[in-house]
Structures are given as C-alpha cells and as structure tokens.
Motif scaffolding. Structure first.
Motif, mmCIF file in Angstrom:
data_model
loop_
_atom_site.group_PDB
_atom_site.id
_atom_site.type_symbol
_atom_site.label_atom_id
_atom_site.label_comp_id
_atom_site.label_asym_id
_atom_site.label_seq_id
_atom_site.Cartn_x
_atom_site.Cartn_y
_atom_site.Cartn_z
ATOM 1 N N GLY A 52 -44.696 55.093 -50.867
ATOM 2 C CA GLY A 52 -44.318 55.225 -52.270
ATOM 3 C C GLY A 52 -44.675 56.563 -52.877
ATOM 4 N N ARG A 53 -45.640 57.227 -52.300
ATOM 5 C CA ARG A 53 -46.053 58.549 -52.779
ATOM 6 C C ARG A 53 -44.911 59.556 -52.665
ATOM 7 N N ARG A 54 -44.004 59.313 -51.764
ATOM 8 C CA ARG A 54 -42.874 60.230 -51.560
ATOM 9 C C ARG A 54 -41.932 60.264 -52.756
ATOM 10 N N PHE A 55 -41.868 59.163 -53.515
ATOM 11 C CA PHE A 55 -40.942 59.107 -54.646
ATOM 12 C C PHE A 55 -41.278 60.152 -55.696
ATOM 13 N N ARG A 56 -42.538 60.482 -55.842
ATOM 14 C CA ARG A 56 -42.941 61.512 -56.817
ATOM 15 C C ARG A 56 -42.363 62.859 -56.422
ATOM 16 N N ARG A 57 -42.459 63.171 -55.124
ATOM 17 C CA ARG A 57 -41.920 64.454 -54.650
ATOM 18 C C ARG A 57 -40.409 64.514 -54.789
ATOM 19 N N LEU A 58 -39.756 63.363 -54.728
ATOM 20 C CA LEU A 58 -38.301 63.314 -54.873
ATOM 21 C C LEU A 58 -37.869 63.326 -56.330
ATOM 22 N N GLY A 59 -38.823 63.219 -57.246
ATOM 23 C CA GLY A 59 -38.509 63.236 -58.663
ATOM 24 C C GLY A 59 -37.989 61.910 -59.205
ATOM 25 N N VAL A 60 -38.248 60.819 -58.476
ATOM 26 C CA VAL A 60 -37.803 59.503 -58.924
ATOM 27 C C VAL A 60 -38.836 58.955 -59.912
ATOM 28 N N PRO A 61 -38.422 58.569 -61.118
ATOM 29 C CA PRO A 61 -39.367 58.057 -62.109
ATOM 30 C C PRO A 61 -39.988 56.723 -61.670
ATOM 31 N N PRO A 62 -41.224 56.442 -62.092
ATOM 32 C CA PRO A 62 -41.878 55.182 -61.703
ATOM 33 C C PRO A 62 -41.090 53.937 -62.094
ATOM 34 N N LEU A 63 -40.409 53.956 -63.242
ATOM 35 C CA LEU A 63 -39.629 52.792 -63.668
ATOM 36 C C LEU A 63 -38.497 52.508 -62.685
ATOM 37 N N THR A 64 -37.847 53.543 -62.209
ATOM 38 C CA THR A 64 -36.762 53.380 -61.233
ATOM 39 C C THR A 64 -37.307 52.862 -59.912
ATOM 40 N N THR A 65 -38.439 53.388 -59.489
ATOM 41 C CA THR A 65 -39.056 52.943 -58.237
ATOM 42 C C THR A 65 -39.436 51.479 -58.315
ATOM 43 N N TYR A 116 -48.364 50.394 -61.400
ATOM 44 C CA TYR A 116 -48.722 50.772 -60.036
ATOM 45 C C TYR A 116 -48.089 52.109 -59.654
ATOM 46 N N PHE A 117 -46.780 52.259 -59.892
ATOM 47 C CA PHE A 117 -46.115 53.486 -59.482
ATOM 48 C C PHE A 117 -46.480 54.663 -60.382
ATOM 49 N N ARG A 118 -46.803 54.409 -61.640
ATOM 50 C CA ARG A 118 -47.297 55.500 -62.490
ATOM 51 C C ARG A 118 -48.652 55.978 -62.003
ATOM 52 N N LEU A 119 -49.535 55.044 -61.653
ATOM 53 C CA LEU A 119 -50.840 55.425 -61.111
ATOM 54 C C LEU A 119 -50.689 56.122 -59.771
ATOM 55 N N LEU A 120 -49.775 55.647 -58.952
ATOM 56 C CA LEU A 120 -49.531 56.281 -57.657
ATOM 57 C C LEU A 120 -49.105 57.728 -57.840
ATOM 58 N N ALA A 121 -48.238 57.974 -58.829
ATOM 59 C CA ALA A 121 -47.766 59.334 -59.077
ATOM 60 C C ALA A 121 -48.865 60.230 -59.613
ATOM 61 N N SER A 122 -49.768 59.676 -60.413
ATOM 62 C CA SER A 122 -50.791 60.527 -61.035
ATOM 63 C C SER A 122 -52.096 60.601 -60.243
ATOM 64 N N ALA A 123 -52.509 59.502 -59.611
ATOM 65 C CA ALA A 123 -53.810 59.485 -58.945
ATOM 66 C C ALA A 123 -53.715 59.685 -57.439
ATOM 67 N N GLY A 124 -52.574 59.392 -56.854
ATOM 68 C CA GLY A 124 -52.424 59.525 -55.412
ATOM 69 C C GLY A 124 -52.656 58.206 -54.696
ATOM 70 N N ALA A 125 -52.136 58.122 -53.486
ATOM 71 C CA ALA A 125 -52.183 56.880 -52.712
ATOM 72 C C ALA A 125 -53.600 56.474 -52.353
ATOM 73 N N THR A 126 -54.416 57.420 -51.946
ATOM 74 C CA THR A 126 -55.768 57.085 -51.515
ATOM 75 C C THR A 126 -56.583 56.524 -52.662
ATOM 76 N N ASN A 127 -56.557 57.189 -53.803
ATOM 77 C CA ASN A 127 -57.302 56.687 -54.954
ATOM 78 C C ASN A 127 -56.785 55.332 -55.405
ATOM 79 N N LEU A 128 -55.481 55.148 -55.386
ATOM 80 C CA LEU A 128 -54.899 53.889 -55.812
ATOM 81 C C LEU A 128 -55.327 52.753 -54.898
ATOM 82 N N LEU A 129 -55.397 52.999 -53.613
ATOM 83 C CA LEU A 129 -55.747 51.940 -52.673
ATOM 84 C C LEU A 129 -57.231 51.598 -52.694
#
Length: 193
Positions: A52-65, A116-129
């Motif tokens: 899911g971290r890849r969606f941030r790099r692709l510019g996909v908004p958390p709501l869409t994800t 979840y996806f907003r936190l993933l975009a801002s905090a990163g996968a490791t911190n979120l997990l």
C-alpha cells in the motif's frame, strides 16, 4: 534494520507470546486451521502495508485507495458469500441488524481504511505496522474492563515486554539515555523507522 530495531521486534514478539501463554500453542488439531488462518491474516496485513505504500508514490489519494480496497474485497467475497450463506434462504434481518451492518461498514471499515491509508502515506509502513503490537494489549484490556476477565501476571509481563519492544524500535529513549548515536541514522526524521 538496526540492532535496536531488531531487538525491539524480538522483545515485542516475545511479549505477545508471553501474553498468549503456552496453552495457545498446545491446542489440538481441530484448531490448527484456525491458527493457520490467523497467521495468514497477519502476514497478509504486513504485505498489504508494504504494498500500500506504493500508492503514495503513484499519487493515488488515500480515499481512492480505501474505496478501491473495499470494493475489490467485496467483489472477491461476494461469490463465496452466495455459495456458503445462500442469502436467499435466510429470513430478512431486522432494523437493528441493518443498523449494525451499516455501522460496521461505515465506521469500522470505510472510515478505518481511510485513516489507515492516510497514516500509511504520512507515517510509513513500518511505523504503521508497529500498532499491531498494541492489538493484543487492547484485546486483553478490553476483556478485563468490558467482560470482567481476570488478568494474570503473564498478561502484565507481556504488556511490559511489548512496551519495551516499542521503545527499543522507536529509539528515542535509548538515544536520550546513551547519547545521540545509538544504532540510529545521523538525522532522525521519525519517518518509516
């Protein structure tokens, strides 16, 4: 992966094992499928965050994800639900059941995935997990406060180990105690540790 982070993961995992107790690992074969399903779900959860971290790099908004994930999972499970539950053979549920389903769908699923996806975009996968270490703690505490379950010494010991593991992974307490350079990058930005 630094030494303190690796140690923190091991300490946190040990805390979960201590909280579960030895009886969780000595169940009969009839529980084996359920235990494998739980482990598979946890593994899928970890993979989902990294993917899911890849969606941030692709510019996909958390709501869409979040909308895409919920829609795709619904479409995947719909045939299974139709075959297993055969909903056309069941009685029509009452208003309280529909209210509960809407509450789960809107609050516990849609809103939760959006956060979840907003936190993933801002905090990163490791911190979120890292929050997954807190799931057994919250489950045990809710069982004690809501259901009146009794906490054993192993529960307190497990929670203490989880707290120590999270502190070791975070590293701020270690840096404060032993100086700025303990197993950490020179510039600590707090992201995706």
């Amino acid at each position: 992966m630094t030494v303190s982070k690796f140690a923190g993961v091991l300490i946190g995992f040990a805390g979960v094992v201590v909280m579960a107790g030895s009886s969780a690992f000595s169940e009969t074969e009839r529980h084996l499928a359920a235990q494998i399903a739980v482990l598979a779900a946890a593994l899928s959860y970890a993979f989902a965050a990294v993917f899911g971290r890849r969606f941030r790099r692709l510019g996909v908004p958390p709501l869409t994800t979040a909308a895409g994930q919920v829609t795709a999972s619904t479409l995947l499970l719909l045939p299974v639900a139709l075959v297993v539950d055969r909903p056309w053979t069941l009685a029509m549920p009452g208003a309280s059941v529909w209210a509960a389903v809407l509450g789960i769908a809107i609050l516990s699923t849609a809103l939760a995935y959006l956060l979840y996806f907003r936190l993933l975009a801002s905090a990163g996968a490791t911190n979120l997990l890292l929050v997954t270490f807190l799931i057994p703690v919250s489950a045990i505490l809710l069982g004690a406060f809501v259901l009146g379950e009794r906490l054993d010494m192993r529960h307190y010991a497990g929670m203490a180990l989880i707290a120590c593991g999270l502190a070791a992974i975070d590293g701020r307490l270690l840096r404060r105690a032993w100086g700025p350079r303990i197993d950490a990058p020179e510039i600590y930005q707090g992201r995706d540790i």
